[in-house]
Scaffold this motif. Structure first.
Motif, PDB file in Angstrom:
ATOM      1  N   LEU A   1       0.819  -1.202   0.000  1.00 31.10           N
ATOM      2  CA  LEU A   1       0.000   0.000   0.000  1.00 31.10           C
ATOM      3  C   LEU A   1       0.858   1.259   0.000  1.00 31.10           C
ATOM      4  CD1 LEU A   1      -2.854  -0.989   2.496  1.00 31.10           C
ATOM      5  CD2 LEU A   1      -2.835  -1.085   0.000  1.00 31.10           C
ATOM      6  N   VAL A   2       1.922   1.263   0.788  1.00 27.56           N
ATOM      7  CA  VAL A   2       2.819   2.427   0.796  1.00 27.56           C
ATOM      8  C   VAL A   2       3.475   2.602  -0.566  1.00 27.56           C
ATOM      9  CG1 VAL A   2       4.945   3.386   1.751  1.00 27.56           C
ATOM     10  CG2 VAL A   2       3.255   2.349   3.271  1.00 27.56           C
ATOM     11  N   GLY A   3       3.986   1.512  -1.131  1.00 27.54           N
ATOM     12  CA  GLY A   3       4.669   1.596  -2.423  1.00 27.54           C
ATOM     13  C   GLY A   3       3.762   2.061  -3.547  1.00 27.54           C
ATOM     14  N   LEU A   4       2.566   1.486  -3.630  1.00 25.00           N
ATOM     15  CA  LEU A   4       1.667   1.823  -4.730  1.00 25.00           C
ATOM     16  C   LEU A   4       1.031   3.201  -4.548  1.00 25.00           C
ATOM     17  CD1 LEU A   4      -0.110  -1.594  -5.428  1.00 25.00           C
ATOM     18  CD2 LEU A   4       1.790  -0.533  -6.675  1.00 25.00           C
ATOM     19  N   HIS A   5       0.720   3.570  -3.310  1.00 26.18           N
ATOM     20  CA  HIS A   5       0.116   4.883  -3.091  1.00 26.18           C
ATOM     21  C   HIS A   5       1.130   6.008  -3.279  1.00 26.18           C
ATOM     22  CE1 HIS A   5      -3.283   2.724  -0.934  1.00 26.18           C
ATOM     23  NE2 HIS A   5      -3.917   3.553  -1.734  1.00 26.18           N
ATOM     24  N   VAL A   6       2.291   5.873  -2.662  1.00 22.89           N
ATOM     25  CA  VAL A   6       3.306   6.918  -2.801  1.00 22.89           C
ATOM     26  C   VAL A   6       3.838   6.961  -4.234  1.00 22.89           C
ATOM     27  CG1 VAL A   6       5.587   7.709  -2.044  1.00 22.89           C
ATOM     28  CG2 VAL A   6       3.961   6.795  -0.372  1.00 22.89           C
ATOM     29  N   GLY A   7       4.201   5.780  -4.762  1.00 26.04           N
ATOM     30  CA  GLY A   7       4.696   5.735  -6.138  1.00 26.04           C
ATOM     31  C   GLY A   7       3.651   6.189  -7.133  1.00 26.04           C
ATOM     32  N   GLY A   8       2.401   5.807  -6.913  1.00 24.26           N
ATOM     33  CA  GLY A   8       1.326   6.216  -7.810  1.00 24.26           C
ATOM     34  C   GLY A   8       1.076   7.712  -7.774  1.00 24.26           C
ATOM     35  N   TRP A   9       1.158   8.320  -6.584  1.00 24.80           N
ATOM     36  CA  TRP A   9       0.963   9.772  -6.494  1.00 24.80           C
ATOM     37  C   TRP A   9       2.077  10.516  -7.225  1.00 24.80           C
ATOM     38  CZ3 TRP A   9      -3.151  12.482  -4.762  1.00 24.80           C
ATOM     39  CH2 TRP A   9      -2.998  13.871  -4.656  1.00 24.80           C
ATOM     40  N   ILE A  10       3.335  10.056  -7.029  1.00 23.04           N
ATOM     41  CA  ILE A  10       4.456  10.665  -7.756  1.00 23.04           C
ATOM     42  C   ILE A  10       4.276  10.490  -9.257  1.00 23.04           C
ATOM     43  CG2 ILE A  10       6.949  10.505  -8.169  1.00 23.04           C
ATOM     44  CD1 ILE A  10       7.242   9.661  -5.222  1.00 23.04           C
ATOM     45  N   GLN A  11       3.857   9.307  -9.669  1.00 16.67           N
ATOM     46  CA  GLN A  11       3.589   9.038 -11.084  1.00 16.67           C
ATOM     47  C   GLN A  11       2.540  10.006 -11.629  1.00 16.67           C
ATOM     48  OE1 GLN A  11       1.627   5.310 -11.754  1.00 16.67           O
ATOM     49  NE2 GLN A  11       1.977   5.310 -13.967  1.00 16.67           N
ATOM     50  N   GLY A  12       1.458  10.214 -10.887  1.00 17.34           N
ATOM     51  CA  GLY A  12       0.405  11.114 -11.339  1.00 17.34           C
ATOM     52  C   GLY A  12       0.866  12.557 -11.430  1.00 17.34           C
ATOM     53  N   GLU A  13       1.627  12.996 -10.425  1.00 20.70           N
ATOM     54  CA  GLU A  13       2.140  14.365 -10.452  1.00 20.70           C
ATOM     55  C   GLU A  13       3.053  14.592 -11.647  1.00 20.70           C
ATOM     56  OE1 GLU A  13       1.380  16.886  -8.776  1.00 20.70           O
ATOM     57  OE2 GLU A  13       0.676  16.352  -6.781  1.00 20.70           O
ATOM     58  N   GLN A  14       3.877  13.598 -11.957  1.00 20.07           N
ATOM     59  CA  GLN A  14       4.792  13.742 -13.090  1.00 20.07           C
ATOM     60  C   GLN A  14       4.049  13.686 -14.428  1.00 20.07           C
ATOM     61  OE1 GLN A  14       7.787  10.703 -12.535  1.00 20.07           O
ATOM     62  NE2 GLN A  14       8.872  11.885 -10.960  1.00 20.07           N
ATOM     63  N   MET A  15       2.964  12.934 -14.489  1.00 26.33           N
ATOM     64  CA  MET A  15       2.196  12.841 -15.737  1.00 26.33           C
ATOM     65  C   MET A  15       1.516  14.160 -16.103  1.00 26.33           C
ATOM     66  SD  MET A  15       0.514   9.038 -15.255  1.00 26.33           S
ATOM     67  CE  MET A  15      -0.638   9.188 -16.604  1.00 26.33           C
ATOM     68  N   ILE A  16       1.163  14.968 -15.113  1.00 28.23           N
ATOM     69  CA  ILE A  16       0.463  16.219 -15.406  1.00 28.23           C
ATOM     70  C   ILE A  16       1.376  17.438 -15.269  1.00 28.23           C
ATOM     71  CG2 ILE A  16      -1.739  15.254 -14.661  1.00 28.23           C
ATOM     72  CD1 ILE A  16      -1.472  16.784 -12.042  1.00 28.23           C
ATOM     73  N   ALA A  17       2.645  17.219 -14.886  1.00 30.00           N
ATOM     74  CA  ALA A  17       3.566  18.342 -14.694  1.00 30.00           C
ATOM     75  C   ALA A  17       3.908  18.988 -16.035  1.00 30.00           C
ATOM     76  CB  ALA A  17       4.828  17.868 -13.990  1.00 30.00           C
ATOM     77  N   LEU A  18       3.931  20.314 -16.061  1.00 22.78           N
ATOM     78  CA  LEU A  18       4.270  21.078 -17.264  1.00 22.78           C
ATOM     79  C   LEU A  18       5.430  22.007 -16.965  1.00 22.78           C
ATOM     80  CD1 LEU A  18       0.646  22.075 -18.396  1.00 22.78           C
ATOM     81  CD2 LEU A  18       2.012  20.150 -19.214  1.00 22.78           C
ATOM     82  N   ASP A  19       6.244  22.260 -17.987  1.00 24.09           N
ATOM     83  CA  ASP A  19       7.334  23.214 -17.815  1.00 24.09           C
ATOM     84  C   ASP A  19       6.830  24.634 -18.029  1.00 24.09           C
ATOM     85  OD1 ASP A  19       7.040  23.538 -20.563  1.00 24.09           O
ATOM     86  OD2 ASP A  19       8.764  22.271 -21.061  1.00 24.09           O
ATOM     87  N   ALA A  20       7.751  25.585 -18.037  1.00 23.31           N
ATOM     88  CA  ALA A  20       7.371  26.998 -18.156  1.00 23.31           C
ATOM     89  C   ALA A  20       6.679  27.301 -19.481  1.00 23.31           C
ATOM     90  CB  ALA A  20       8.609  27.879 -17.999  1.00 23.31           C
ATOM     91  N   GLU A  21       6.943  26.512 -20.493  1.00 25.65           N
ATOM     92  CA  GLU A  21       6.351  26.748 -21.815  1.00 25.65           C
ATOM     93  C   GLU A  21       5.059  25.960 -22.017  1.00 25.65           C
ATOM     94  OE1 GLU A  21       9.360  25.809 -24.621  1.00 25.65           O
ATOM     95  OE2 GLU A  21      10.696  27.445 -24.008  1.00 25.65           O
ATOM     96  N   GLY A  22       4.615  25.249 -21.002  1.00 22.45           N
ATOM     97  CA  GLY A  22       3.368  24.508 -21.106  1.00 22.45           C
ATOM     98  C   GLY A  22       3.510  23.139 -21.730  1.00 22.45           C
ATOM     99  N   ASN A  23       4.742  22.649 -21.883  1.00 23.85           N
ATOM    100  CA  ASN A  23       4.978  21.311 -22.431  1.00 23.85           C
ATOM    101  C   ASN A  23       5.177  20.311 -21.294  1.00 23.85           C
ATOM    102  OD1 ASN A  23       5.017  22.232 -25.173  1.00 23.85           O
ATOM    103  ND2 ASN A  23       7.085  23.028 -24.805  1.00 23.85           N
ATOM    104  N   PRO A  24       4.936  19.016 -21.550  1.00 20.95           N
ATOM    105  CA  PRO A  24       5.159  18.014 -20.505  1.00 20.95           C
ATOM    106  C   PRO A  24       6.572  18.089 -19.950  1.00 20.95           C
ATOM    107  CG  PRO A  24       3.974  17.044 -22.343  1.00 20.95           C
ATOM    108  CD  PRO A  24       4.388  18.417 -22.779  1.00 20.95           C
ATOM    109  N   LYS A  25       6.677  18.086 -18.632  1.00 23.12           N
ATOM    110  CA  LYS A  25       7.981  18.213 -17.985  1.00 23.12           C
ATOM    111  C   LYS A  25       8.761  16.909 -18.009  1.00 23.12           C
ATOM    112  CE  LYS A  25       9.996  20.036 -13.711  1.00 23.12           C
ATOM    113  NZ  LYS A  25       9.679  20.620 -12.374  1.00 23.12           N
TER     114      LYS A  25
END
Length: 498
Positions: free
Chosen positions: A411-435
């Motif tokens: 549960l710790v691995g999938l929840h923490v890893g999954g949250w990081i995965q989700g944050e990285q999937m929607i993260a954008l750089d200063a120009e609005g492109n995927p980070k």
């Protein structure tokens, strides 16, 4: 009167049940011994099979070359075999055993037409075996929770009808008087599951609906299998065993009423929130979000009931093998349900959707709550059906700690890893492109997926310990054959609240 005529007479709603005869609990246990043990033996075997496929599919997530030359062990087949072996092989048969045992004891009536349960158990396992083999040989569907070939459905449906009818007969011939909380949940589950399964089979596989209606039906089925099938029986077991072992009544009957009816009202809509962002009507998504948030009501009142029943009895909880698992499961139910309500919120869902966070959430409900409660139930039932004591306290400890620590790591691995995965999937750089590129996200997820495999190993060790202990129990001596048999029997009677 022929057996067939006797059966139809017993389920005739116009027939009068007559005056129920009081039956001792020991007599009820003996009458249920054969069908209940049949379900449990096959459930424990399927638990091992499901664990094997779970480890294979987990390792493939971070090491795709693992067993890559074995066609029947490709990730898609291994993962689907794991899911169906666990759901239909282990979980459903644990439900059948625990639900009919609790129902018979609360109805205080000996089993009628017990041969139907044996026939149902044999056909159910034939169906599951054919289905899992069909998955491994490439005959699987693409529908989650319904991957087994469609031809298996009639076998499972026939088996289920025999079991559900027996549960209704037992309730009908109960001793007149109070209807217990556990009986509400079991009866509700017996009616809800066939409705879910038949509708999903027809609308997805037999006479497929068009377009996104299939996706809606799939999530409605998958989510409600947990909420209206696994959850009611899990709660029924908690409501039965917690006061039973502690020898005290449940905290509040009226909170139980509120918890049951709010679960029945809201959970049916809750699964739709998994389709946020999909091409389906906005009002349907909004209804699913509202229902998911409203699920806080049954969760909180049930948590209060459980906590207030067990408060002040920590030592008794830890001393009982049954309550160790039951209380762990009850606490997990509260946490996973509150987390599920939070995941329905749009701001949270945008991060957790399509990630390992959702996978961790599913394991939290199915294993940390439901499966742990089933383990605790079996630890209580077996000595009473077999008139034998569990042979080894050490194996019980190994089972509990491997299961608790193993699911905790997952549960710790999938929840923490999954949250990081989700944050990285929607993260954008200063120009609005995927980070982050997709490959970078996958690489960053590998250590968390590895922790899942480690947890799977621990869980499997616990399952093997349970398997060994279970069959050792079947072959062990009766209590009367122990030198301290009277002491052991007295302890069992005390744990019954006698």
């Amino acid at each position: 009167m022929s057996p067939l005529l006797s059966f139809f007479t017993s389920i005739d709603p116009k027939a009068k049940p007559g005056i129920p005869v009081k039956v001792q609990l020991s007599e009820i246990d003996r009458s249920l011994k054969v069908p209940t043990l049949l379900f449990l033996i096959f459930a424990v075997i399927w638990l091992q099979i499901g664990s094997f496929f779970a480890i294979v599919s987990s390792i493939k997530m971070h090491n795709p070359e693992f067993l890559a030359n074995w066609e029947w062990l490709t990730f898609g087949r291994a993962r689907s075999a794991h899911l169906n072996a666990m759901a239909f092989g282990w979980a459903n048969q644990a439900i059948f055993a625990v639900a009919i045992w609790i129902m018979a004891r609360l109805c205080k009536t000996a089993v009628r037409h017990g041969g139907l349960l044996v026939i149902a158990g044999i056909f159910w396992n034939i169906g599951v075996a054919v289905g899992v083999i069909g998955i491994l040989t490439g005959g699987l569907t693409s529908v989650e929770w319904l991957e087994m070939p469609p031809q298996v459905a009639p076998i499972l449906a026939f088996s289920y009808v025999l079991i559900a009818v027996w549960g209704i007969i037992a309730f009908r011939f109960r001793q007149l008087g109070h209807v217990y909380v556990s009986q509400w949940y079991i009866l509700g589950a017996l009616f809800w599951f066939p409705w879910l399964y038949v509708v999903a089979q027809i609308m997805i596989l037999w006479e497929p609906a068009r377009g996104t209606v299939q996706a809606i039906t799939n999530w409605w089925f998958a989510h409600n299998v947990l909420g209206l099938w696994f959850t009611p029986v899990g709660l029924a077991a908690i409501y039965y065993f917690l006061p039973k072992v502690l020898g005290r009544p449940i905290h509040s009957y009226y909170l139980s009423v509120l918890g049951f009816w709010s679960l029945a009202l809201f959970y049916n809509w809750a699964g739709i929130h998994h389709l946020i962002g999909g091409p389906i009507p906005v009002w349907l998504i909004s209804a699913g979000i509202v229902a998911s948030v409203m699920m806080v009501i049954p969760v909180i009142v049930t948590a209060i009931n459980h906590h207030m029943t067990a408060v002040g009895n920590a030592r008794a909880v830890w001393a009982s093998p049954t309550l160790r698992f039951i209380v762990f499961g009850a606490m997990s139910y509260t946490l996973v349900s509150l987390l599920g309500s939070a995941m329905a919120l749009r701001d949270v869902n945008v991060v957790t959707h399509f990630t390992q966070f959702t996978v961790g959430h599913a394991h939290h409900g199915v294993y940390a709550f439901f499966t742990m409660v089933m383990f605790g139930s079996i630890y209580f039932m077996m000595p009473r059906m077999l008139n034998r004591e569990w042979p080894s306290a050490g194996l019980i400890k190994v089972h509990f700690w491997c299961a608790a620590i193993g699911i905790g790591i997952m549960l710790v691995g999938l929840h923490v890893g999954g949250w990081i995965q989700g944050e990285q999937m929607i993260a954008l750089d200063a120009e609005g492109n995927p980070k982050y590129t997709f490959l970078e996200i996958v690489k960053n997820l590998v250590p968390w997926l590895f922790s899942r495999s480690v947890s799977g190993m621990l869980l499997s060790i616990g399952h093997i310990a349970f398997l060994v202990h279970f069959f050792w129990m079947l072959a062990g001596p009766k209590i009367s054959q122990y030198k301290d048999g009277p002491t052991l029997l007295a302890r069992l009677n005390k744990e019954e609240g006698a």
